[in-house]
Design an enzyme around this catalytic site. Structure first.
Site, PDB file in Angstrom:
ATOM      1  N   ASP A 187      25.159  18.281 -26.363  1.00  0.00           N
ATOM      2  CA  ASP A 187      25.248  16.811 -26.423  1.00  0.00           C
ATOM      3  C   ASP A 187      26.665  16.373 -26.800  1.00  0.00           C
ATOM      4  O   ASP A 187      27.186  15.389 -26.270  1.00  0.00           O
ATOM      5  CB  ASP A 187      24.249  16.253 -27.449  1.00  0.00           C
ATOM      6  CG  ASP A 187      22.826  16.664 -27.120  1.00  0.00           C
ATOM      7  OD1 ASP A 187      22.493  16.716 -25.920  1.00  0.00           O
ATOM      8  OD2 ASP A 187      22.059  16.962 -28.051  1.00  0.00           O
ATOM      9  N   HIS A 209      17.628  16.088 -30.069  1.00  0.00           N
ATOM     10  CA  HIS A 209      18.089  16.638 -28.786  1.00  0.00           C
ATOM     11  C   HIS A 209      17.092  16.302 -27.679  1.00  0.00           C
ATOM     12  O   HIS A 209      16.525  17.173 -27.046  1.00  0.00           O
ATOM     13  CB  HIS A 209      18.291  18.157 -28.902  1.00  0.00           C
ATOM     14  CG  HIS A 209      18.789  18.786 -27.638  1.00  0.00           C
ATOM     15  ND1 HIS A 209      20.011  18.475 -27.077  1.00  0.00           N
ATOM     16  CD2 HIS A 209      18.230  19.690 -26.801  1.00  0.00           C
ATOM     17  CE1 HIS A 209      20.178  19.165 -25.967  1.00  0.00           C
ATOM     18  NE2 HIS A 209      19.098  19.913 -25.771  1.00  0.00           N
TER      19      HIS A 209
END
Ligand code: NAI
Ligand code: OAA
Length: 305
Positions: A187, A209
């Protein structure tokens, strides 16, 4: 940093970049091979799409002296292949549950990319039914064979598999919150790439996530690009949809929350706070909490059923 490399491993270009850096002799990067301690890394799910390039990157890492590659199938071939690379570590392949204990014994670091990946149209949470059980069994073995290892969870849904691991370790009496990580570095990599292309930029990403639980803090980017609010919104969405470290923390009221941490050889040395948030980020933070909380509770419930 370890996490950075393996999460980037999905992209061949990144792998090649890392290989170039890591392929320099150890001494050239400030390590003398004599002074590097023995360090065993086990990869569980080593024959898979993530596991194989990850095994390659670990083989190239001069800090690793023994590499155990475990999977339910195909590890002898993968281990032979990776073992031909002329770097320091000794590689061994382990296949099937009977060999899991041997693979884990004496491990300092365990990395888990075992389980099924998403197919188009699926959410990460759709993987829960299969991967929760896989992760639970692997973590029970970790508690038995290498209770002091640093554990890095890649298997999705990370928002639930990390709490499952924590519950298994708590039950076994081996839980150390400083040594359990959910791997969300991808990310961060995405946020950096989308924000500033190839420029060298830092962007913290916090939360979880999956979808809106991924919260890039572009207001804290350094160096800062002057972007309109609409552009920041679009970049946030792109990062959330494009695919840090999830640790137990007091950054929010949630027991697991991806945030910046300072790492040491025993795991997390310091969990860093969120820093000042823009109004847009504060709103994103409040929106992500219910979803992340539900995923955490789902993992905890599964592990205790
Ligand atoms: N956290 C993150 O940023 C990322 C997470 N992932 C997740 O990583 C996982 C693996 O993805 P891929 O490697 O693409 O899948 P894959 O299907 O290519 O590989 C998975 C491997 O796990 C093995 N496996 C299955 N059950 C196992 C068990 N009980 N013990 C040991 N190994 C077992 C399979 O044999 C296979 O080799 C997925 O859950 C995926 O969603 C993938 C990319 C990034
Ligand atoms: O999206 C997925 O299923 C795999 C993953 O976690 C990522 O690429 O961020």
């Amino acid at each position: 940093m370890l996490y950075h490399f393996y999460i980037q491993s999905k992209k061949l270009s990144s792998v090649l970049r890392s290989v170039k850096t890591l392929a320099k002799p150890a001494g050239a990067r400030g390590y003398s091979s004599e002074s590097v301690p023995d360090r065993k890394v086990a990869v569980l799910g080593a024959a898979g799409g993530i596991g194989q390039p990850l095994a390659l990157l670990m083989k190239l890492n001069p800090l690793v002296s023994r590499l155990a590659l475990y999977d339910i199938a195909n590890t002898p071939g993968v281990a032979a292949d990776v073992g031909h690379i002329n770097t320091r570590s000794e590689v061994a392949g382990y296949m099937g549950n009977d060999q899991l204990g041997q693979a884990l014994e004496d491990s300092d670091v365990v990395i888990i990319p075992a389980g099924v990946p998403r197919k188009p149209g699926m959410t990460r949470d759709d993987l829960f039914n299969i991967n929760a059980g896989i992760v639970k069994d692997l973590c029970s073995a970790i508690a038995k064979y290498c209770p002091n290892a640093i554990v890095n969870m890649i298997s999705n849904p990370v928002n639930s598999t990390v709490p499952i691991a924590a519950e298994v370790f708590k039950k076994a009496g081996t839980y150390n919150e400083k040594k359990l990580f959910g791997v969300t570095t991808l990310d961060v990599v995405r946020a950096k790439t989308f924000y500033a292309g190839k420029a060298n930029v830092n962007v913290p990403v916090v939360g979880g996530h999956a979808g809106i639980t991924i919260l890039p803090l572009f207001s804290q980017a350094t160096p800062k690009a002057n972007l309109a609010d609409e552009d920041i919104k679009a970049l946030t969405k792109r990062t959330q949809d494009g695919g840090t470290e999830v640790v137990e923390s007091t950054v929010t009221e949630l027991p697991f929350f991806a945030s910046k941490v300072r790492l040491g050889k025993n795991g997390v040395e310091e969990v860093l706070g969120l820093g000042p948030l823009s109004d847009f980020e504060q709103e994103g933070l409040e929106k992500l909490k219910p979803e992340l909380k539900a995923s955490i509770e789902k993992g905890v419930k599964f592990a205790n059923a």
